[in-house]
Design a protein around this motif. Structure first.
Motif, PDB file in Angstrom:
ATOM      1  N   PHE A 197      -8.683  -9.998   7.056  1.00 14.37           N
ATOM      2  CA  PHE A 197      -8.076  -9.530   8.301  1.00 14.37           C
ATOM      3  C   PHE A 197      -6.799  -8.744   8.018  1.00 14.37           C
ATOM      4  O   PHE A 197      -6.559  -7.693   8.628  1.00 14.37           O
ATOM      5  N   THR A 198      -5.966  -9.224   7.091  1.00 14.17           N
ATOM      6  CA  THR A 198      -4.740  -8.505   6.730  1.00 14.17           C
ATOM      7  C   THR A 198      -5.075  -7.126   6.172  1.00 14.17           C
ATOM      8  O   THR A 198      -4.433  -6.118   6.526  1.00 14.17           O
ATOM      9  N   THR A 199      -6.099  -7.062   5.319  1.00 16.16           N
ATOM     10  CA  THR A 199      -6.535  -5.785   4.757  1.00 16.16           C
ATOM     11  C   THR A 199      -7.039  -4.861   5.857  1.00 16.16           C
ATOM     12  O   THR A 199      -6.761  -3.648   5.857  1.00 16.16           O
ATOM     13  N   PHE A 200      -7.755  -5.425   6.811  1.00 19.07           N
ATOM     14  CA  PHE A 200      -8.269  -4.665   7.951  1.00 19.07           C
ATOM     15  C   PHE A 200      -7.121  -4.039   8.743  1.00 19.07           C
ATOM     16  O   PHE A 200      -7.153  -2.848   9.077  1.00 19.07           O
ATOM     17  N   CYS A 201      -6.089  -4.827   9.037  1.00 23.31           N
ATOM     18  CA  CYS A 201      -4.933  -4.320   9.799  1.00 23.31           C
ATOM     19  C   CYS A 201      -4.220  -3.201   9.037  1.00 23.31           C
ATOM     20  O   CYS A 201      -3.844  -2.175   9.628  1.00 23.31           O
ATOM     21  N   LEU A 202      -4.011  -3.393   7.734  1.00 24.68           N
ATOM     22  CA  LEU A 202      -3.365  -2.358   6.914  1.00 24.68           C
ATOM     23  C   LEU A 202      -4.209  -1.091   6.888  1.00 24.68           C
ATOM     24  O   LEU A 202      -3.674   0.033   6.916  1.00 24.68           O
ATOM     25  N   THR A 203      -5.524  -1.258   6.856  1.00 21.28           N
ATOM     26  CA  THR A 203      -6.418  -0.105   6.796  1.00 21.28           C
ATOM     27  C   THR A 203      -6.393   0.687   8.093  1.00 21.28           C
ATOM     28  O   THR A 203      -6.423   1.924   8.085  1.00 21.28           O
ATOM     29  N   VAL A 204      -6.339  -0.007   9.228  1.00 19.90           N
ATOM     30  CA  VAL A 204      -6.251   0.683  10.522  1.00 19.90           C
ATOM     31  C   VAL A 204      -4.971   1.527  10.558  1.00 19.90           C
ATOM     32  O   VAL A 204      -4.983   2.673  11.028  1.00 19.90           O
TER      33      VAL A 204
ATOM     34  N   GLY B 238     -14.591   2.409 -12.080  1.00 25.64           N
ATOM     35  CA  GLY B 238     -14.007   1.207 -12.663  1.00 25.64           C
ATOM     36  C   GLY B 238     -14.031   0.050 -11.686  1.00 25.64           C
ATOM     37  O   GLY B 238     -14.773   0.049 -10.711  1.00 25.64           O
ATOM     38  N   ALA B 239     -13.185  -0.960 -11.944  1.00 25.63           N
ATOM     39  CA  ALA B 239     -13.119  -2.142 -11.089  1.00 25.63           C
ATOM     40  C   ALA B 239     -12.490  -1.797  -9.737  1.00 25.63           C
ATOM     41  O   ALA B 239     -11.719  -0.832  -9.621  1.00 25.63           O
ATOM     42  N   LEU B 240     -12.817  -2.588  -8.719  1.00 21.67           N
ATOM     43  CA  LEU B 240     -12.279  -2.385  -7.372  1.00 21.67           C
ATOM     44  C   LEU B 240     -10.839  -2.869  -7.312  1.00 21.67           C
ATOM     45  O   LEU B 240     -10.545  -4.009  -7.671  1.00 21.67           O
ATOM     46  N   CYS B 241      -9.914  -1.993  -6.881  1.00 26.32           N
ATOM     47  CA  CYS B 241      -8.517  -2.386  -6.692  1.00 26.32           C
ATOM     48  C   CYS B 241      -8.195  -2.321  -5.199  1.00 26.32           C
ATOM     49  O   CYS B 241      -9.032  -1.903  -4.391  1.00 26.32           O
ATOM     50  N   ALA B 242      -6.978  -2.724  -4.830  1.00 23.62           N
ATOM     51  CA  ALA B 242      -6.595  -2.769  -3.420  1.00 23.62           C
ATOM     52  C   ALA B 242      -6.674  -1.395  -2.762  1.00 23.62           C
ATOM     53  O   ALA B 242      -7.141  -1.268  -1.627  1.00 23.62           O
TER      54      ALA B 242
END
Length: 256
Positions: free
Chosen positions: A234-241, A187-191
């Motif tokens: 960048f915020t997504t990157f930090c949360l992912t780390v 499906g569609a890409l979500c967070a």
């Protein structure tokens, strides 16, 4: 932007120009701070705080000089305060990044070691065990090779601007991977999808000194970029780390 950066590099490199002379003194002062040896991690962090204040002061001073004292034609070239600040920061980091990043690696040596060990522990995980939906796994992760290569470029970029551009390109490539996954029934890409796919990319990219990279970007990130696409990535990157650090070698099955 390359025209602006090129012009400002010429100005700041010129010993004949007032701003060039000030920039030379500024760089010498910063390099002297970077050359201090025998400091603990906490003492190095204090030096980094002092350097950040020096960078902010010089950037503000230079911006005012450019906006107020340069010819109107140059003001038109720079096209506003944000582009002036961005150009100044580009030149500062082009001259000082290597020296200053050494301090970041010293200040966060333990955290870098912890992240490095975690990435080694997780490198054998399949995309699904990182949380990627099966239809988005793309041949057991082989479809993410371009995103992984773009992520590895972060370690080579010398400014927060260029590092953030790398992150934007990574996220855009992941979106393209998602489109391929849709054709396979996804499906569609979500967070949540973005974080799990980005997690797989981060694990496989194994960027050296990852924690130092995060801290450098966190502390030096241009305020003008925080509300745009670069800020979101960048915020997504930090949360992912943070998410990656919560995983075990068994994958998402052991995440609370």
């Amino acid at each position: 932007s390359s025209l602006i950066e090129g012009h400002l590099t010429t100005v700041l490199s010129s010993p004949e120009h007032k701003l060039g002379k000030e920039f030379n003194k500024f760089c010498t002062k910063i390099k002297q701070k970077c050359a201090i040896t025998g400091l603990s991690s906490s003492e190095t962090s204090e030096v980094l705080i002092a350097i950040k204040e020096e960078v902010i002061h010089f950037t503000t001073h230079s911006k005012n000089l450019i906006m107020n004292d340069f010819a109107p034609g140059l003001k038109d070239l720079y096209n506003g305060e944000t582009s002036v600040i961005t150009a100044i920061e580009y030149v500062i980091w082009a001259f000082l990044y290597i020296d200053i990043f050494v301090l970041y690696k010293h200040a966060f040596i333990e955290q870098d070691h912890e992240v490095s060990n975690k990435l080694k522990e997780l490198e054998g995980l399949s995309p699904e065990l990182v949380g990627v939906r099966e239809e988005m796994a793309l041949d057991n992760g082989k479809g993410y090779i371009t995103a992984i290569e773009k992520m590895q470029l972060i370690g080579q970029a010398k400014t927060t601007l260029h590092k953030s551009f790398c992150l934007v390109e990574v996220c855009q490539e992941i979106a393209r991977c998602c489109e391929k996954g849709k054709k396979g029934g996804g499906g569609a890409l979500c967070a949540d999808d973005l974080i799990s796919m980005l997690s797989f990319v981060i694990i496989q990219a194994k960027v050296p000194n990852m924690y130092s990279e995060v801290m450098f970007m966190t502390e030096q990130f241009n305020d003008g970029l925080k509300m745009g696409e670069e800020g979101y990535c960048f915020t997504t990157f930090c949360l992912t780390v943070q998410y990656v650090m919560s995983l075990t070698r068994f994958g998402v099955r052991n995440v609370n």
